[in-house]
Design a protein around this motif. Structure first.
Motif, PDB file in Angstrom:
ATOM      1  N   MET A   4       0.841  -1.168   0.000  1.00 31.54           N
ATOM      2  CA  MET A   4       0.000   0.000   0.000  1.00 31.54           C
ATOM      3  C   MET A   4       0.892   1.240   0.000  1.00 31.54           C
ATOM      4  SD  MET A   4      -2.819   1.505   2.706  1.00 31.54           S
ATOM      5  CE  MET A   4      -3.425  -0.059   3.132  1.00 31.54           C
ATOM      6  N   ASN A   5       0.570   2.208  -0.844  1.00 31.50           N
ATOM      7  CA  ASN A   5       1.316   3.456  -0.923  1.00 31.50           C
ATOM      8  C   ASN A   5       0.775   4.483   0.056  1.00 31.50           C
ATOM      9  OD1 ASN A   5       3.039   2.659  -2.986  1.00 31.50           O
ATOM     10  ND2 ASN A   5       1.583   3.196  -4.547  1.00 31.50           N
ATOM     11  N   THR A   6       1.675   5.333   0.532  1.00 35.62           N
ATOM     12  CA  THR A   6       1.304   6.461   1.376  1.00 35.62           C
ATOM     13  C   THR A   6       1.381   7.717   0.529  1.00 35.62           C
ATOM     14  OG1 THR A   6       2.244   5.382   3.314  1.00 35.62           O
ATOM     15  CG2 THR A   6       1.891   7.742   3.458  1.00 35.62           C
ATOM     16  N   ALA A   7       0.302   8.494   0.504  1.00 32.01           N
ATOM     17  CA  ALA A   7       0.258   9.729  -0.275  1.00 32.01           C
ATOM     18  C   ALA A   7       0.281  10.927   0.654  1.00 32.01           C
ATOM     19  CB  ALA A   7      -1.000   9.760  -1.136  1.00 32.01           C
ATOM     20  N   LEU A   8       0.897  11.990   0.181  1.00 33.49           N
ATOM     21  CA  LEU A   8       0.965  13.248   0.915  1.00 33.49           C
ATOM     22  C   LEU A   8       0.415  14.330  -0.002  1.00 33.49           C
ATOM     23  CD1 LEU A   8       2.033  14.822   3.394  1.00 33.49           C
ATOM     24  CD2 LEU A   8       4.184  15.052   2.164  1.00 33.49           C
ATOM     25  N   VAL A   9      -0.631  15.011   0.437  1.00 31.92           N
ATOM     26  CA  VAL A   9      -1.259  16.071  -0.343  1.00 31.92           C
ATOM     27  C   VAL A   9      -1.116  17.364   0.445  1.00 31.92           C
ATOM     28  CG1 VAL A   9      -3.378  16.870  -1.442  1.00 31.92           C
ATOM     29  CG2 VAL A   9      -2.908  14.417  -1.302  1.00 31.92           C
ATOM     30  N   LEU A  10      -0.455  18.345  -0.153  1.00 37.89           N
ATOM     31  CA  LEU A  10      -0.185  19.614   0.516  1.00 37.89           C
ATOM     32  C   LEU A  10      -0.990  20.722  -0.156  1.00 37.89           C
ATOM     33  CD1 LEU A  10       3.678  19.177   0.796  1.00 37.89           C
ATOM     34  CD2 LEU A  10       1.973  18.726   2.556  1.00 37.89           C
ATOM     35  N   GLY A  11      -1.628  21.555   0.647  1.00 34.53           N
ATOM     36  CA  GLY A  11      -2.502  22.602   0.128  1.00 34.53           C
ATOM     37  C   GLY A  11      -1.794  23.925  -0.084  1.00 34.53           C
ATOM     38  N   GLY A  12      -2.568  24.894  -0.536  1.00 34.47           N
ATOM     39  CA  GLY A  12      -2.041  26.219  -0.831  1.00 34.47           C
ATOM     40  C   GLY A  12      -2.386  27.224   0.248  1.00 34.47           C
ATOM     41  N   GLY A  13      -1.854  28.411   0.097  1.00 38.07           N
ATOM     42  CA  GLY A  13      -2.042  29.492   1.065  1.00 38.07           C
ATOM     43  C   GLY A  13      -0.711  29.802   1.698  1.00 38.07           C
ATOM     44  N   GLY A  14      -0.174  30.984   1.448  1.00 37.81           N
ATOM     45  CA  GLY A  14       1.182  31.348   1.847  1.00 37.81           C
ATOM     46  C   GLY A  14       1.605  30.934   3.243  1.00 37.81           C
ATOM     47  N   ALA A  15       0.818  31.270   4.244  1.00 35.68           N
ATOM     48  CA  ALA A  15       1.190  30.964   5.628  1.00 35.68           C
ATOM     49  C   ALA A  15       1.079  29.482   5.941  1.00 35.68           C
ATOM     50  CB  ALA A  15       0.305  31.759   6.585  1.00 35.68           C
ATOM     51  N   LEU A  16       0.368  28.756   5.120  1.00 35.67           N
ATOM     52  CA  LEU A  16       0.192  27.323   5.356  1.00 35.67           C
ATOM     53  C   LEU A  16       1.485  26.546   5.124  1.00 35.67           C
ATOM     54  CD1 LEU A  16      -1.914  25.150   6.039  1.00 35.67           C
ATOM     55  CD2 LEU A  16      -2.421  24.995   3.611  1.00 35.67           C
TER      56      LEU A  16
END
Length: 71
Positions: free
Chosen positions: A1-13
């Motif tokens: 099983m693969n582990t996924a990482l999803v990173l969002g937007g927004g400068g301070a984030l």
């Protein structure tokens, strides 16, 4: 099983994402799939690109750490 990482937007984030990544890497979780948008895409690209030798499992994290802890 693969582990996924999803990173969002927004400068301070971006720096908050780095804090979460510190926790994730501390517990030896290494994502096989990384994607993001806006500042999350910048973090994802640096994390995926890596620095150091291919044998280092945290080589991408080290590069990201150098960026965020420089400020």
């Amino acid at each position: 099983m693969n582990t996924a990482l999803v990173l969002g937007g927004g400068g301070a984030l971006g720096d908050c994402e780095f804090g979460v990544l510190q926790y994730v890497y501390q517990y030896n979780i290494r994502p096989q799939i990384i994607c993001g948008t806006s500042v999350g895409a910048v973090n994802a690209a640096k994390l995926a690109a890596g620095e150091g030798t291919p044998q280092e499992t945290d080589r991408g994290f080290k590069g990201l750490q150098n960026i965020w802890l420089r400020f």
